[in-house]
Scaffold this active site. Structure first.
Site, PDB file in Angstrom:
ATOM      1  N   ASP A  52     -19.500  31.490 -16.300  1.00 60.80           N
ATOM      2  CA  ASP A  52     -20.913  31.204 -15.825  1.00 60.80           C
ATOM      3  C   ASP A  52     -21.982  31.276 -16.411  1.00 60.80           C
ATOM      4  O   ASP A  52     -23.251  31.067 -17.082  1.00 60.80           O
ATOM      5  CB  ASP A  52     -21.102  31.268 -14.234  1.00 60.80           C
ATOM      6  N   ASP A  84     -21.631  37.593  -7.518  1.00 58.43           N
ATOM      7  CA  ASP A  84     -20.766  38.517  -8.189  1.00 58.43           C
ATOM      8  C   ASP A  84     -20.085  38.569  -6.925  1.00 58.43           C
ATOM      9  O   ASP A  84     -18.368  39.621  -7.515  1.00 58.43           O
ATOM     10  CB  ASP A  84     -21.179  39.124  -8.946  1.00 58.43           C
ATOM     11  N   HIS A  93     -18.206  36.715 -17.621  1.00 57.60           N
ATOM     12  CA  HIS A  93     -18.830  36.111 -16.532  1.00 57.60           C
ATOM     13  C   HIS A  93     -18.707  34.833 -17.300  1.00 57.60           C
ATOM     14  O   HIS A  93     -19.297  34.512 -18.447  1.00 57.60           O
ATOM     15  CB  HIS A  93     -19.429  35.996 -16.185  1.00 57.60           C
ATOM     16  N   CYS A 129     -26.015  34.027 -11.295  1.00 58.22           N
ATOM     17  CA  CYS A 129     -25.519  35.101 -10.984  1.00 58.22           C
ATOM     18  C   CYS A 129     -26.676  35.548 -10.563  1.00 58.22           C
ATOM     19  O   CYS A 129     -25.614  36.402  -9.317  1.00 58.22           O
ATOM     20  CB  CYS A 129     -25.767  36.583 -12.281  1.00 58.22           C
TER      21      CYS A 129
END
Length: 672
Positions: free
Chosen positions: A483, A360, A481, A654
C-alpha cells in the site's frame, strides 16, 4: 446411476431382506440353482418389479423359462412397505422334464431413506437431490455449502463458537448448514437392522453435526426464519472428533430429523474444503461378526472461502485510532467520514495503547452461503499493542474471527496487512475473477535473503481459491508494504477502476515542468515543523536523490509489469501519481507524504497532504493529483498527517481500516 446390491438367496429357505427404494437388488440365479436345473420361473407381489439379464425371449416370468447362461435377476420397488416382510418373491427351479427341484423365497421390506442438503443452493433442503454428493462451480452448478462457525453468540464468550462443543442459542443454528434425514416405511425396521450416521477421522477435524431434539423440530430453520437469543435445550452433538459414528433414529411412517452441520476449519494448504457425511443402513450378522452396511447415502459439503473486499465496494464502517498526538488528524478524518455519510469507529487509547497502525493489524472479509453470511476479520501475525483488538473488540454475533499462527516462522513487517490488498474484479486472458485478486508483497524472486510474508498466511490466502493471489516485490521498502506504492480507486469507465501507482518519474516530470515555467524557487515543506524547505531547483540538482529514485522506479516498474500481466491491465488503466522516495540502508521511504496511501470511500478520497511547492499559493502536487483524479468523478480531500504518521513511515491508509459491503455476486457461481 442406480445403486445395485448383490443378494444371495438359497433354495428351500426364506431370505428376509430390507430393500431401499431407488436401488436394485441383483441375484445371480446360477449361484442358488440346484444341480441339473434346466428351467426356472419367477412369481412376485405386485409391488415388486423384476427383470432378467440377459432378457429371455419369453416375457412371462411365471412360466418355466430355459435356464441358459449366466442369468441375473434385477429387483426393484417403487414405494415403501406398510409392514415388515410385506412383499414376496419366489424363484422356482425345474429339471429336464420340468419337475420342481426347489424354491428360493424372498421376503422384502421396502424403506425410503435419504440424507438431504441444500444441493441446489436456494437456501432450502430439497429431497434426494441427485447431486448432493458432488460439487460443480458456476450458475448451473450444484453442491451444498458450509460456513465456518467463527463468530460467537455470547457477548461474554470471547471465543468463536466453533471452540464450544454444544449449542447454547437458537441463533447459533443460522451459522450452520441444515441437513435432513428422511425415512418412510413400516413402524419399525426388522430386528437387528439399524441406521448409523458416520464421518471419516480426517473430516472430523473439520465439522461437527448436531441433531434437533425430536423429529420434525426446527422446520422453520431451513427457510431462514430463526428465533434469536433463545436457549436450545436439546440439540445433542451427534458427530465430531470424539464420535465418528452414531446410530440415528428410525421412527417409521413418514418422518424426518433435522440436523445442523458446523464448519470448524477454513480452507488451507492441507484442507481443500470438501467434507462428507454418510448415512448407512446396517444388516445384522451373527454374534461376533460386525453388522454389514447394505446401503449408504452420502452428502458433500464445501466450506465457504474467506473473501476480501476491494476499494470499489461500498464502505460500511471506518476504523481509526485515537492517540495522544493525532487529535488534528482525527478531527479531519471525522469530518471526511461524516461528509461521506459513513460510520466512524474510533479505537480509544486504552485499547490501542499507542499503536495507531490499525490497517496493519487486520483485514476485513466475509463468508457467504445461500442461507447466511457474515463479516470475518483476519487477524495478522503482527504482535503489537493492537494485537488483541480484532479478537476482543470485533468478534461477536454475526462477526467472525480467523487468524494464522506462524509457529517457528519469523514474523516481519511484511506480515502486517498494509501488505495485503485486493484488486477489483478483473478478467485476465479470458479468465474472469469476479472477486478480484489478492495482492501481497514479498522479497524479490532471485533474492537469497529478504523478508517475506509468513508461509502460513500465504497458504491460507491461496487456499481460498476465488481470489487467486498475486505476489509483488515490496521488500525494497523500509516498511515493505504494497500500500506504499499502489491502490485502487473506482472509475466510471473501462474496467470500473484505476490502479494508482507511485511514480518518481511523474514527480520529476512535474518538477522539471515547474522549473521550465520559472518556478524553480518554489519550495516544498513550507510550514512543516522541524523540516527544512527544499526548492524545486534543489531537488532537481540532487544527483544522489535522482539515483535513489531511479532504483525505486525500476522496482515499481517491475511490479507494474506483474500487475498488468496478472490483472489484465493496460497502461490506460493505470495512473502514475508523482511521489519521490529516499533510500537508507538500501530500503526506501516516501520523501514527502505518500499520496497513494489514501483512504478510499466510494468516490471520496482522503489523501495525505504532500506539502509540495506552491504556484500562485496552491500546492502543485495537489493540483496535479486533482487533475488526475477529479476527471473520474472523484473528490479529493487532503489531510495533514505529516507529524503523526508520515515521519513514522506511514500515512492515512496505514492508520485506518474500512469494512465494506460484500459482493452481490455469489462465489459459488464463479467459473473456475
Amino acid at each position: 446411476m442406480v445403486l445395485r446390491r448383490t443378494l444371495r438367496v438359497d433354495v428351500e429357505r426364506v431370505t428376509r431382506v430390507v430393500y431401499v427404494v431407488g436401488t436394485e437388488l441383483s441375484i445371480n440365479l446360477n449361484r442358488s440353482a440346484p444341480p441339473s436345473s434346466k428351467f426356472f420361473s419367477v412369481k412376485s407381489s405386485s409391488a415388486v418389479q423384476c427383470s432378467i439379464q440377459p432378457p429371455p425371449q419369453e416375457t412371462r416370468l411365471q412360466s418355466p423359462l430355459p435356464f441358459k447362461g449366466n442369468l441375473v435377476m434385477l429387483i426393484s420397488m417403487s414405494q415403501a412397505s406398510q409392514s415388515e416382510n410385506e412383499s414376496k418373491l419366489s424363484v422356482r427351479y425345474y429339471g429336464e422334464k420340468k419337475e420342481v427341484l426347489g424354491n428360493a423365497i424372498l421376503h422384502l421390506t421396502a424403506v425410503e431413506i435419504s440424507l438431504d442438503v441444500d444441493a441446489d443452493r436456494d437456501g432450502k433442503v430439497e429431497r434426494n437431490n441427485p447431486n448432493k454428493n458432488s460439487w460443480k462451480w458456476g450458475k448451473d452448478g450444484y453442491g451444498a455449502i458450509l460456513l465456518v462457525n467463527c463468530d460467537t453468540e455470547q457477548s461474554y464468550w470471547k471465543k468463536p463458537d466453533l471452540e464450544k462443543d454444544s449449542i447454547s442459542k437458537v441463533s447459533d443454528l443460522k451459522d450452520m448448514s441444515p441437513m435432513v434425514l428422511r425415512t418412510r416405511g413400516p413402524a419399525k425396521l426388522p430386528e437387528g437392522y439399524k441406521l448409523t450416521m458416520h464421518i471419516s477421522k480426517s473430516d472430523a477435524e473439520s465439522i461437527r453435526v448436531f441433531r434437533s431434539g425430536s423429529s420434525g423440530d426446527d422446520d422453520n430453520t431451513t427457510s431462514g426464519s430463526f428465533l434469536f437469543n433463545l436457549f436450545v435445550e436439546t440439540h445433542p452433538l451427534v458427530l465430531g472428533s470424539n464420535v465418528l459414528s452414531e446410530e440415528v433414529p428410525y421412527e417409521g411412517g413418514d418422518s424426518k430429523w433435522n440436523y445442523y452441520v458446523e464448519g470448524l476449519r477454513f480452507l488451507d494448504r492441507d484442507f481443500d474444503g470438501s467434507v462428507r457425511i454418510h448415512l448407512s443402513l446396517l444388516e445384522p450378522a451373527t454374534r461376533g461378526i460386525p453388522d454389514t452396511p447394505i446401503f449408504t447415502d452420502t452428502v458433500l459439503f464445501t466450506v465457504a472461502p474467506w473473501i476480501m473486499t476491494p476499494n470499489t465496494l461500498k464502505p460500511i464502517e471506518v476504523f481509526f485510532c485515537k492517540t495522544s498526538d493525532n487529535n488534528k488528524v482525527l478531527q479531519q478524518v471525522q469530518k471526511f467520514v461524516a461528509e461521506v455519510g459513513c460510520k466512524l469507529r474510533i479505537c480509544p487509547q486504552y485499547i490501542n495503547r499507542g499503536d495507531r497502525w490499525i490497517q496493519d493489524q487486520m483485514e476485513f472479509g466475509y463468508v457467504d452461503s445461500p442461507h447466511h453470511g457474515f463479516p470475518v476479520v483476519l487477524d495478522s501475525p503482527r504482535d503489537r499493542e493492537l494485537a488483541e483488538f480484532p479478537h476482543t473488540e470485533l468478534l461477536g454475533p454475526d462477526f467472525g474471527y480467523v487468524t494464522r499462527t506462524p509457529g517457528k516462522e519469523e514474523v516481519t513487517k511484511l506480515d502486517s496487512f498494509g501488505n495485503l490488498e485486493v484488486s477489483p474484479p478483473v478478467t485476465v486472458n479470458g479468465k474472469n475473477y469476479p472477486f478480484g485478486r489478492i495482492i501481497i508483497g514479498v522479497a524479490f524472486p532471485t533474492a537469497e535473503t529478504g523478508r517475506n510474508m509468513t508461509q502460513v498466511v500465504q497458504d491460507f490466502l491461496r487456499a481460498q481459491k476465488v481470489q487467486d493471489p498475486v505476489a509483488l516485490f515490496s521488500d525494497w521498502l523500509t516498511v515493505g508494504h504494497v500500500d506504499e506504492f499502489m491502490t485502487f480507486v473506482p472509475a466510471p469507465d473501462r474496467k470500473g477502476f484505476r490502479l494508482l501507482l507511485a511514480s518518481p518519474d511523474a514527480a520529476y516530470k512535474l518538477f522539471k515542468g515547474l522549473q521550465n515555467d520559472g518556478h524553480g524557487g518554489a519550495r516544498m515543506f513550507e510550514g512543516v515543523k522541524d523540516v527544512d524547505p527544499q526548492s524545486v531547483d534543489e531537488i532537481l540538482e540532487d544527483e544522489d536523490l535522482q539515483l535513489q529514485n531511479n532504483y525505486v522506479q525500476n522496482c515499481i516498474d517491475w511490479n507494474r509489469d506483474v500487475l498488468k500481466r496478472e490483472l489484465g491491465l493496460e497502461d490506460a488503466d493505470i495512473i502514475d501519481v508523482p511521489i519521490l522516495f529516499t533510500t537508507h540502508d538500501k530500503k526506501a521511504d516516501a520523501y514527502y507524504p505518500d499520496m497513494v496511501n489514501m483512504i478510499v470511500l466510494g468516490k471520496d478520497l482522503a489523501i495525505p497532504k504532500p506539502f509540495g511547492p506552491k504556484v500562485n499559493g496552491v500546492c502543485a502536487l495537489e493540483t496535479e493529483v486533482r487533475s488526475l483524479l477529479e476527471g473520474l468523478g472523484l473528490t479529493c480531500m487532503f489531510i495533514d498527517d505529516f507529524a503523526t504518521y508520515h515521519i513514522w513511515h506511514g500515512e492515512l491508509h496505514c492508520g485506518s481500516n474500512v469494512r465494506r459491503e460484500p459482493f452481490k455476486e455469489k462465489w459459488w457461481n464463479m467459473v473456475m
